[in-house]
Design an enzyme around this catalytic site. Structure first.
Site, PDB file in Angstrom:
ATOM      1  N   TYR A  77      -1.214  -3.487  -6.945  1.00  0.00           N
ATOM      2  CA  TYR A  77      -1.128  -4.004  -5.681  1.00  0.00           C
ATOM      3  C   TYR A  77      -2.533  -4.059  -5.111  1.00  0.00           C
ATOM      4  O   TYR A  77      -3.244  -3.007  -4.735  1.00  0.00           O
ATOM      5  CB  TYR A  77      -0.174  -3.613  -4.804  1.00  0.00           C
ATOM      6  CG  TYR A  77      -0.120  -4.147  -3.425  1.00  0.00           C
ATOM      7  CD1 TYR A  77       0.218  -5.428  -3.156  1.00  0.00           C
ATOM      8  CD2 TYR A  77      -0.753  -3.222  -2.310  1.00  0.00           C
ATOM      9  CE1 TYR A  77       0.366  -6.089  -1.787  1.00  0.00           C
ATOM     10  CE2 TYR A  77      -0.996  -4.097  -1.201  1.00  0.00           C
ATOM     11  CZ  TYR A  77      -0.203  -5.342  -0.832  1.00  0.00           C
ATOM     12  OH  TYR A  77      -0.262  -5.808   0.399  1.00  0.00           O
ATOM     13  N   HIS A 115     -10.919  -2.748  11.133  1.00  0.00           N
ATOM     14  CA  HIS A 115      -9.678  -3.440  10.727  1.00  0.00           C
ATOM     15  C   HIS A 115      -9.459  -4.716  11.624  1.00  0.00           C
ATOM     16  O   HIS A 115      -8.665  -4.783  12.388  1.00  0.00           O
ATOM     17  CB  HIS A 115      -8.610  -2.913  10.612  1.00  0.00           C
ATOM     18  CG  HIS A 115      -7.334  -3.432   9.793  1.00  0.00           C
ATOM     19  ND1 HIS A 115      -5.822  -2.945  10.098  1.00  0.00           N
ATOM     20  CD2 HIS A 115      -7.281  -4.249   8.897  1.00  0.00           C
ATOM     21  CE1 HIS A 115      -5.278  -3.703   9.419  1.00  0.00           C
ATOM     22  NE2 HIS A 115      -5.921  -4.603   8.316  1.00  0.00           N
ATOM     23  N   CYS A 158       0.546  -8.112  11.814  1.00  0.00           N
ATOM     24  CA  CYS A 158       0.649  -8.101  13.230  1.00  0.00           C
ATOM     25  C   CYS A 158      -0.159  -9.633  13.517  1.00  0.00           C
ATOM     26  O   CYS A 158      -0.124  -9.818  14.831  1.00  0.00           O
ATOM     27  CB  CYS A 158       0.371  -6.938  13.880  1.00  0.00           C
ATOM     28  SG  CYS A 158       1.653  -5.959  13.557  1.00  0.00           S
ATOM     29  N   ARG A 177       1.677 -12.220  -1.050  1.00  0.00           N
ATOM     30  CA  ARG A 177       0.371 -12.362  -0.601  1.00  0.00           C
ATOM     31  C   ARG A 177      -0.294 -13.660  -1.269  1.00  0.00           C
ATOM     32  O   ARG A 177       0.086 -14.234  -2.292  1.00  0.00           O
ATOM     33  CB  ARG A 177      -0.481 -11.169  -0.706  1.00  0.00           C
ATOM     34  CG  ARG A 177      -0.120 -10.217  -0.012  1.00  0.00           C
ATOM     35  CD  ARG A 177      -0.774  -9.852   1.289  1.00  0.00           C
ATOM     36  NE  ARG A 177      -0.164  -8.834   2.137  1.00  0.00           N
ATOM     37  CZ  ARG A 177      -0.969  -8.549   3.305  1.00  0.00           C
ATOM     38  NH1 ARG A 177      -2.004  -8.824   3.794  1.00  0.00           N
ATOM     39  NH2 ARG A 177      -0.235  -7.698   3.956  1.00  0.00           N
ATOM     40  N   ARG A 212       0.860  -1.311   0.002  1.00  0.00           N
ATOM     41  CA  ARG A 212       0.032   0.115  -0.128  1.00  0.00           C
ATOM     42  C   ARG A 212       0.894   1.318   0.115  1.00  0.00           C
ATOM     43  O   ARG A 212       2.052   1.500   0.467  1.00  0.00           O
ATOM     44  CB  ARG A 212      -0.850  -0.097   1.352  1.00  0.00           C
ATOM     45  CG  ARG A 212      -1.899  -0.970   1.173  1.00  0.00           C
ATOM     46  CD  ARG A 212      -2.850  -0.880   2.259  1.00  0.00           C
ATOM     47  NE  ARG A 212      -2.248  -1.409   3.489  1.00  0.00           N
ATOM     48  CZ  ARG A 212      -1.683  -0.706   4.555  1.00  0.00           C
ATOM     49  NH1 ARG A 212      -1.866   0.736   4.702  1.00  0.00           N
ATOM     50  NH2 ARG A 212      -1.053  -1.218   5.505  1.00  0.00           N
ATOM     51  N   SER A 264      -1.522  -4.228  10.148  1.00  0.00           N
ATOM     52  CA  SER A 264      -1.078  -4.907   9.123  1.00  0.00           C
ATOM     53  C   SER A 264       0.064  -5.735   9.360  1.00  0.00           C
ATOM     54  O   SER A 264       0.840  -5.339   9.849  1.00  0.00           O
ATOM     55  CB  SER A 264      -0.885  -3.930   7.836  1.00  0.00           C
ATOM     56  OG  SER A 264      -1.937  -3.387   7.544  1.00  0.00           O
ATOM     57  N   ASP A 297      -9.732  -9.994   8.340  1.00  0.00           N
ATOM     58  CA  ASP A 297      -9.219  -8.727   8.153  1.00  0.00           C
ATOM     59  C   ASP A 297     -10.222  -7.664   8.380  1.00  0.00           C
ATOM     60  O   ASP A 297      -9.530  -6.372   8.931  1.00  0.00           O
ATOM     61  CB  ASP A 297      -8.671  -8.413   6.573  1.00  0.00           C
ATOM     62  CG  ASP A 297      -7.740  -7.529   6.379  1.00  0.00           C
ATOM     63  OD1 ASP A 297      -6.769  -7.182   7.140  1.00  0.00           O
ATOM     64  OD2 ASP A 297      -7.888  -6.611   5.506  1.00  0.00           O
TER      65      ASP A 297
END
Ligand code: GTP
Ligand code: MN
Ligand code: MN
Length: 617
Positions: free
Chosen positions: A232, A261, A285, A400, A86, A283, A308
């Protein structure tokens, strides 16, 4: 052959599904007139369509088809090395008033940004197909669900959207029936036809088209998304961070619900009692890992609802109900292995799109942490030869996997329940080498909001920037809140009042505390079930707790450590709350809060004062 339509198109010029909704037709025409694609195709979301698009992407060199015997119907995509995460510095909240975006977001004046976007999008799809992708976030037609339409010139995005959302005919039907929808425009910014002076030049496509100039723009008042220059996931799959978090957070503020989130998991105790937890970690974690956890303590079972994003609203019984608005997982590959997350490994057996992992010589994938020892030879994420001696990661740290949620063996039967599941507890966490104990319970909702608001975490590879640096990431929403963060905290406080006794308990957790040698002390992963067990025993009122300055800690006898090889020194460290370093942390919090000026809710100042008193006392 490349056609450039000069005359305005009618819906009859669109290939694929037929659109009749006049607003949608108008908008598609308007975007086509601006971006000037060679062709317009309305996606139906079928398996055949996915097959066609992925074959086309293989032919274009964007996707590599993996060995079908080893990993059926799966692909590897390699992005441009500059397009791997990102781009927070190019992410904008374009609210009418700068103060409404707040000090934590990049703001741009909407009129000015519209002008800039018009310039970069002008002709940006020339020579390409413009895909129209209707999608639903949440089960189609559900009371908490929402519709969006993404226009994109990337077939990779379309294929990924089919995995990550409910995409195609059913979502379009909702629009034809009159449902509201959020428009989202995406272009990789790499037209295949360009004009130099009077000369029109056609250029060859590249495997991963993108542009050095990037814009990820949100217009919260008009609920629009514009994304340019990146392929992305977090920048280009606009249903995810852009819609389900940034725009939805604004919808939630206005309508009395929460877009977060957070993972959602279902957990069943040895006595058969069922609970649901939501957890916000920044993110990379540990959300996906916790959502798929296999408990190491006997009798407990964890099932996955989401990994997520959570959309949560108060139900008629006064409890907080959560849905997972997504249909798939866009998970971090490195560190995902049989020993850490066997559930994810099982989910990745077939029908996966991998991005920026390494390719094995026999046509399968590999990444750091998949197995203990790497293969002798690989093709790395940039397409270069790689051996264990190379000294570089074979897979990008933010590589990913994209896979449908129902491929996870842990998926809960109720994961698509339209009304959502009632949340018993919320966890806030981050990556903290020091200070933050393994688990602490908030004294009450307001204290929980303070804990969420003050989350700091060491930065990961999920966004551009220096990895490891400590930064504030309130509610793990720093990059995703579509409005002023202080107003967001006020909204959370208000939700607490609405929920009253029905509100979930709030906890702070930290799996990442390190000792003097830099070793992460807590074994984590499946062992985190021990921490969840304590939280649920607290929810049930089964155990007392020890009041400590930052929250309530477990009494030593209440945390189940059976069979765990953990010394007393380690345990002490995991629960150490050092008043001096916490006082310094409180000073930093005060500085941080000052950034929000008079938008900061008074409750947050009160909480900081109370923390200081507990530290002094
Ligand atoms: P996003 O999808 O980017 O929002 O991140 P996420 O929160 O889902 O993170 P994820 O679960 O993918 O974890 C990212 C990294 O943290 C991986 O390298 C994991 O191996 C590591 N990790 C996850 N859980 C634990 C844990 O309990 N202990 C330790 N030590 N590492 C963990
Ligand atoms: Mn995330
Ligand atoms: Mn994840």
């Amino acid at each position: 052959m490349v056609m450039t339509h000069a005359a305005p198109r009618t819906a009859a010029d669109f290939d694929g599904l037929r659109i009749t909704d006049p607003d949608l037709v108008d908008w598609v025409q308007e975007i086509a007139a601006l971006t000037r694609p060679a062709r317009i195709y309305v996606c139906d979301g079928s398996r055949e369509e996915y097959g066609r698009l992925t074959s086309q992407l293989v032919a274009a060199g964007t996707l590599v088809r993996l060995d079908d015997a080893k990993r059926p119907r799966s692909f590897l995509a390699r992005s441009e090395p500059s397009d791997v995460a990102r781009v927070e510095s190019r992410t904008f909240i374009c609210s009418e008033q700068e103060a409404d975006a707040g000090p934590t977001n990049n703001w741009a004046e909407p009129g000015v940004m519209r002008e800039e976007l018009r310039e970069v999008f002008a002709g940006s799809m020339r020579g390409r197909t413009m895909y129209v992708v209707p999608f639903s976030m949440g089960p189609v037609g559900g009371p908490i669900s929402r519709i969006g339409v993404e226009i994109t010139d990337s077939a990779y995005v379309v294929a990924s959207m089919r995995i990550m959302t409910r995409m195609g005919a059913a979502a379009l039907e909702r629009i034809e029936q009159g449902a509201d929808w959020v428009p989202a425009v995406h272009s990789v910014g790499h037209p295949l036809v360009v004009t130099h002076g009077n000369e029109v030049v056609t250029r060859r496509d590249v495997p991963w088209p993108c542009n050095d100039t990037k814009y990820i723009c949100h217009f919260p008042e008009t609920r629009e998304i514009w994304s340019y220059g990146s392929g992305y996931g977090g920048n280009a799959l606009l249903g995810k961070k852009c819609y389900a978090l940034r725009i939805a957070s604004v919808l939630g503020r206005d309508e009395g619900w929460l877009a977060e989130h957070m993972l959602i998991l279902k957990i069943t105790g040895p006595d058969g009692r069922v609970y649901h937890l939501a957890a916000a970690f920044p993110s990379a974690c540990g959300k996906t890992n916790l959502a798929m956890l296999r408990p190491t303590i006997p009798g407990w079972k964890v099932e996955t609802i989401g990994d997520d994003i959570a959309w949560m609203r108060p139900g008629p019984d006064g409890r907080l109900y959560a849905i997972n608005p997504e249909a798939g997982f866009f998970g971090v590959a490195p560190g995902t292995g049989e020993s850490t997350n066997p559930t994810a490994i099982a989910a990745l057996d077939h029908d996966v799109i991998f991005t920026n992992v390494a390719l094995t010589d026999d046509g399968d994938v590999w990444w750091e942490g998949l197995t203990d020892t790497p293969p002798e030879h690989l093709t790395d994420w940039q397409g270069n030869d790689w051996t264990p001696e190379s000294g570089t990661p074979a897979a990008h740290p933010n590589s990913r996997f994209t896979v449908r949620a129902d491929q996870a063996p842990s998926i809960a039967p109720e994961w698509e329940d339209r009304g959502g599941v009632p949340i018993d507890a919320i966890l806030f966490g981050g990556r903290r080498a020091t200070n933050v104990p393994l688990i602490a319970e908030a004294y009450d909702w307001e204290h929980g909001v303070f804990i969420g608001a003050t989350v700091s975490s060491e930065q990961t590879a999920a966004a551009e920037g220096a990895v490891g640096q400590l930064r504030r990431d309130p509610f793990a929403m720093l990059p995703f809140c579509g409005y002023n963060m202080a107003d967001y905290w006020a909204h959370w406080l208000e939700m607490g009042e609405t929920l009253g006794d029905g509100a979930p308990r709030i906890f702070q957790v930290n799996w990442f505390r390190r000792d003097g040698d830099g070793r992460i002390v807590w074994p984590g992963f499946g062992e985190n079930s021990r921490v969840l067990e304590w939280a649920l025993r607290r929810v049930n009122g089964e155990v007392a707790a020890v009041d400590a300055p930052t929250g309530r800690l477990p009494r030593p006898r209440d945390l189940n450590l059976d069979g765990l090889d953990l010394g007393q020194e380690d345990l002490d460290l995991l629960f150490e709350v050092d008043p001096d370093s916490w006082s310094s942390e409180a000073d930093l919090t005060e500085e941080y809060f000052a950034r929000f000026g008079d938008r900061l809710p008074a409750e947050m100042t009160d909480q900081l004062r109370a923390l200081r008193q507990r530290l002094a006392g």
